[in-house]
Design a protein around this motif. Structure first.
Motif, PDB file in Angstrom:
ATOM      1  N   ARG A 261      -8.629  -4.282  -4.696  1.00  0.00           N
ATOM      2  CA  ARG A 261      -8.124  -4.964  -3.496  1.00  0.00           C
ATOM      3  C   ARG A 261      -6.821  -5.710  -3.811  1.00  0.00           C
ATOM      4  O   ARG A 261      -5.846  -5.645  -3.064  1.00  0.00           O
ATOM      5  N   ARG A 262      -6.847  -6.424  -4.936  1.00  0.00           N
ATOM      6  CA  ARG A 262      -5.671  -7.195  -5.357  1.00  0.00           C
ATOM      7  C   ARG A 262      -4.476  -6.282  -5.619  1.00  0.00           C
ATOM      8  O   ARG A 262      -3.324  -6.601  -5.277  1.00  0.00           O
ATOM      9  N   THR A 263      -4.718  -5.144  -6.231  1.00  0.00           N
ATOM     10  CA  THR A 263      -3.641  -4.194  -6.520  1.00  0.00           C
ATOM     11  C   THR A 263      -2.955  -3.744  -5.240  1.00  0.00           C
ATOM     12  O   THR A 263      -1.724  -3.758  -5.137  1.00  0.00           O
ATOM     13  N   MET A 264      -3.753  -3.342  -4.266  1.00  0.00           N
ATOM     14  CA  MET A 264      -3.177  -2.844  -3.024  1.00  0.00           C
ATOM     15  C   MET A 264      -2.445  -3.936  -2.253  1.00  0.00           C
ATOM     16  O   MET A 264      -1.377  -3.704  -1.681  1.00  0.00           O
ATOM     17  N   SER A 265      -2.999  -5.118  -2.261  1.00  0.00           N
ATOM     18  CA  SER A 265      -2.349  -6.235  -1.576  1.00  0.00           C
ATOM     19  C   SER A 265      -0.966  -6.501  -2.156  1.00  0.00           C
ATOM     20  O   SER A 265      -0.008  -6.755  -1.415  1.00  0.00           O
ATOM     21  N   GLY A 266      -0.836  -6.436  -3.471  1.00  0.00           N
ATOM     22  CA  GLY A 266       0.439  -6.699  -4.111  1.00  0.00           C
ATOM     23  C   GLY A 266       1.506  -5.674  -3.780  1.00  0.00           C
ATOM     24  O   GLY A 266       2.703  -5.960  -3.886  1.00  0.00           O
ATOM     25  N   VAL A 325      -5.164   4.389   1.714  1.00  0.00           N
ATOM     26  CA  VAL A 325      -3.975   3.772   2.314  1.00  0.00           C
ATOM     27  C   VAL A 325      -3.047   4.840   2.886  1.00  0.00           C
ATOM     28  O   VAL A 325      -2.296   4.573   3.839  1.00  0.00           O
ATOM     29  N   TYR A 326      -3.095   6.036   2.328  1.00  0.00           N
ATOM     30  CA  TYR A 326      -2.333   7.148   2.902  1.00  0.00           C
ATOM     31  C   TYR A 326      -2.881   7.465   4.299  1.00  0.00           C
ATOM     32  O   TYR A 326      -2.128   7.570   5.283  1.00  0.00           O
ATOM     33  N   ASP A 327      -4.200   7.610   4.403  1.00  0.00           N
ATOM     34  CA  ASP A 327      -4.806   7.918   5.704  1.00  0.00           C
ATOM     35  C   ASP A 327      -4.465   6.865   6.748  1.00  0.00           C
ATOM     36  O   ASP A 327      -4.281   7.183   7.935  1.00  0.00           O
ATOM     37  N   LEU A 328      -4.399   5.599   6.330  1.00  0.00           N
ATOM     38  CA  LEU A 328      -4.081   4.518   7.273  1.00  0.00           C
ATOM     39  C   LEU A 328      -2.580   4.352   7.491  1.00  0.00           C
ATOM     40  O   LEU A 328      -2.171   3.620   8.396  1.00  0.00           O
ATOM     41  N   GLY A 329      -1.785   5.016   6.670  1.00  0.00           N
ATOM     42  CA  GLY A 329      -0.342   4.817   6.734  1.00  0.00           C
ATOM     43  C   GLY A 329       0.397   5.799   7.619  1.00  0.00           C
ATOM     44  O   GLY A 329       1.630   5.770   7.687  1.00  0.00           O
ATOM     45  N   LEU A 330      -0.342   6.665   8.313  1.00  0.00           N
ATOM     46  CA  LEU A 330       0.310   7.644   9.179  1.00  0.00           C
ATOM     47  C   LEU A 330       0.972   6.945  10.365  1.00  0.00           C
ATOM     48  O   LEU A 330       0.474   5.938  10.874  1.00  0.00           O
ATOM     49  N   ARG A 331       2.071   7.488  10.801  1.00  0.00           N
ATOM     50  CA  ARG A 331       2.808   6.924  11.932  1.00  0.00           C
ATOM     51  C   ARG A 331       1.931   6.870  13.178  1.00  0.00           C
ATOM     52  O   ARG A 331       1.235   7.835  13.504  1.00  0.00           O
ATOM     53  N   VAL A 477       3.721  -1.934  -9.289  1.00  0.00           N
ATOM     54  CA  VAL A 477       2.821  -3.085  -9.320  1.00  0.00           C
ATOM     55  C   VAL A 477       3.507  -4.316  -8.727  1.00  0.00           C
ATOM     56  O   VAL A 477       4.588  -4.717  -9.168  1.00  0.00           O
ATOM     57  N   ASP A 478       2.867  -4.890  -7.708  1.00  0.00           N
ATOM     58  CA  ASP A 478       3.397  -6.070  -7.011  1.00  0.00           C
ATOM     59  C   ASP A 478       4.809  -5.837  -6.487  1.00  0.00           C
ATOM     60  O   ASP A 478       5.646  -6.756  -6.461  1.00  0.00           O
ATOM     61  N   ARG A 479       5.067  -4.619  -6.042  1.00  0.00           N
ATOM     62  CA  ARG A 479       6.370  -4.271  -5.470  1.00  0.00           C
ATOM     63  C   ARG A 479       6.177  -3.809  -4.027  1.00  0.00           C
ATOM     64  O   ARG A 479       5.971  -2.609  -3.767  1.00  0.00           O
TER      65      ARG A 479
END
Length: 523
Positions: A261-266, A325-331, A477-479
């Motif tokens: 969770r922390r990784t994705m948030s960053g 996050v790919y599935d949720l990132g669709l336009r 990472v964190d970018r």
């Protein structure tokens, strides 16, 4: 003739609720392998297949595809490919769905036996990574293969039925049909796999010679006496700690899900909704593997996993969230038929994120290692990641070559062929006199056929993406800028762009084995 928009609207209205029910039913059958859930899954998948088998709609799609505008043509192409595999006699379609469900159910329910007790895959893997008792290791390895005997004849029958379906549609076999409907060129695939073989053969042989000397010393035997159970997982598809770096102790006191969770948030991705809907920890009667599923193409994304506090589980959680996050990132404005991801692109995203757990910057920033600890590990981490790619590439070559042979002749001596390929590509000596359906113990061969090459393609693209993000965002990472670039260049388009053009758009270059060759040279 109806116009393309009307055809697409009609298809979405019919298919969207059926896909949602089929996905939900499949999910329930994976989290709890009951007869009731299996029956629901079969009914839902037959209803989905029945809709895709609609000959009138298929003909309308085929006609409209020839004359449609560019904006609609892509959706029609995808719909045509989706429907093509289902243009079959009803009895044949139903038999394939029912048999796939039955085999999958047996995989979820099966547990091997070690020293008189049933054990799950996680425990088998723990034994193979940790135990110095060769007798226990051999028993655990053998236990990992017992599911193969249970399903082998049905997997052969599935191959026969799939081939019958493919030939009814004018294709050589199911292998060829699968590639065609996934927009993959078979000739280019063979060429790419050949290049990957050539790029990895020599460095793998050098690395494995060193590993075998280490294992022989550990187990008090000669190199010539090493057998499959001396390696660290049932299929030798991952780098063993003896031949890379052992990161498991770093995770023993950590919450793997919280770290993911922390990784994705960053990076700028909110994974809370995915994790809340997910089923993440092992128990009896549950699928023992891991996957991410987009249930409805409208935000209901979930992960099934079997998390334990190990580095492998960390890699797996990041991998599956890479899909999520790919599935949720669709336009948001993409039509329903384009709200999906190509196999290569989504595996590239997953492998990109999974690889973060091998990076010094992730271990320091997210896990909390000190700079001194990170510096001490850095060279070994780079070498270990290269080894991981070496080992996995050789394993992909086994599975892909085997599947081509399986669909060429499902009645061949597959038991012998399997060990010939394992010996050739992985350098593993088979147990003396073994004649068993060890190939059928690999679940992908049974229920995710002709898929494994997408992992290798995805790994290559992930390397290209990582290089592009290092250059453009200073890393991952964190970018948040890296997350924004992935959204804009890879996630947003969904399947509105063909996968090969999408890869070039996102990474700056077409898929090339050169990136793999450069990375494995570090091993």
């Amino acid at each position: 003739m109806r116009d393309a928009l009307a055809i697409l609207d009609d298809a979405e209205a019919r298919l969207a609720p059926l896909l949602r029910e089929a996905s939900s039913a499949w999910w329930e059958s994976q989290v709890a392998a009951t007869d009731q859930n299996a029956a629901r899954r079969t009914r839902a998948e037959l209803a989905w297949s029945d809709a895709l088998a609609d000959g009138e709609l298929f003909s309308a799609v085929a006609r409209a595809r020839e004359s449609s505008r560019d904006g609609d043509r892509r959706a029609l192409e995808l719909l045509h490919n989706l429907m093509l595999r289902h243009q079959l006699p009803n009895a044949l379609r139903a038999r394939i769905v029912e048999l796939e469900s039955s085999v999958d159910l047996r995989f979820s329910r099966h547990r091997g036996v070690v020293r008189g007790s049933e054990v799950d895959d996680t425990e088998i893997k723990r034994i193979l990574r940790r135990s110095d008792d060769v007798t226990e290791r051999e028993e655990a390895w053998a236990a990992s293969k017992t599911v193969g005997a249970e399903v082998a004849e049905d997997v052969r029958e599935l191959a026969r039925l799939r081939n019958e379906a493919a030939r009814a549609l004018g294709r050589r076999d199911w292998f060829a049909l699968s590639l065609a409907t996934d927009e993959l060129d078979e000739g280019k695939l063979v060429q790419t796999l050949g290049a990957a073989d050539q790029a990895t053969a020599a460095p793998f042989a050098r690395w494995k010679a060193r590993l075998d000397e280490t294992l022989a010393g550990r187990f008090g035997c000669s190199v010539s006496d090493l057998r499959p159970w001396h390696y660290a997982d049932p299929f030798f598809q991952e780098a063993p700690p003896d031949g890379a770096v052992d990161l498991d102790p770093l995770f023993e006191a950590h919450d793997v899900v919280a770290l993911a969770r922390r990784t994705m948030s960053g990076i700028g991705f909110d994974a809370d909704g995915i994790l809340e809907r997910s089923d993440l920890f092992p128990r009896d009667g549950k699928n023992q593997h891991a996957f991410c599923i987009d249930v409805d193409r409208r935000g209901d994304v979930r992960i099934l996993a079997n998390v334990v506090p190990t580095h492998d589980s960390m890699d797996t959680m990041l991998h599956e969230l890479g899909h999520g996050v790919y599935d949720l990132g669709l336009r948001d404005d993409l039509p329903w038929l384009l709200r999906s991801t190509h196999l290569v692109a989504t595996e590239a995203s997953a492998l990109l994120f999974g690889a973060l757990a091998w990076r010094r910057d992730w271990l320091e920033t997210v896990l909390g290692l000190s700079a001194a600890e990170g510096a001490a590990l850095e060279a070994r981490l780079r070498a270990a990641r290269a080894v991981e790619l070496l080992v996995f590439t050789r394993w992909v070559l086994v599975v892909n070559t085997f599947e081509r042979a399986l669909y060429a002749d499902p009645d061949a001596d597959l038991d012998t062929l399997w060990w010939e390929l394992v010996s050739r590509f992985q350098g593993v000596t088979p147990p003396a006199g073994r004649q068993a359906a060890d190939w059928a113990a690999k679940i992908h061969i049974a229920v995710s056929p002709v898929y494994y090459h997408t992992y290798l393609y995805g790994a290559i693209v992930a390397l290209q993406l990582a290089a592009a993000l290092d250059a453009q965002a200073g890393g991952i990472v964190d970018r948040p800028q890296a997350g924004a670039l992935l959204r804009a260049k890879l996630f947003d388009p969904g399947e509105s762009v063909r996968w090969d053009r999408l890869v070039e758009q996102a990474s700056g270059s077409p898929l090339s084995v050169e990136s793999l060759a450069g990375e494995v040279a570090r091993a």
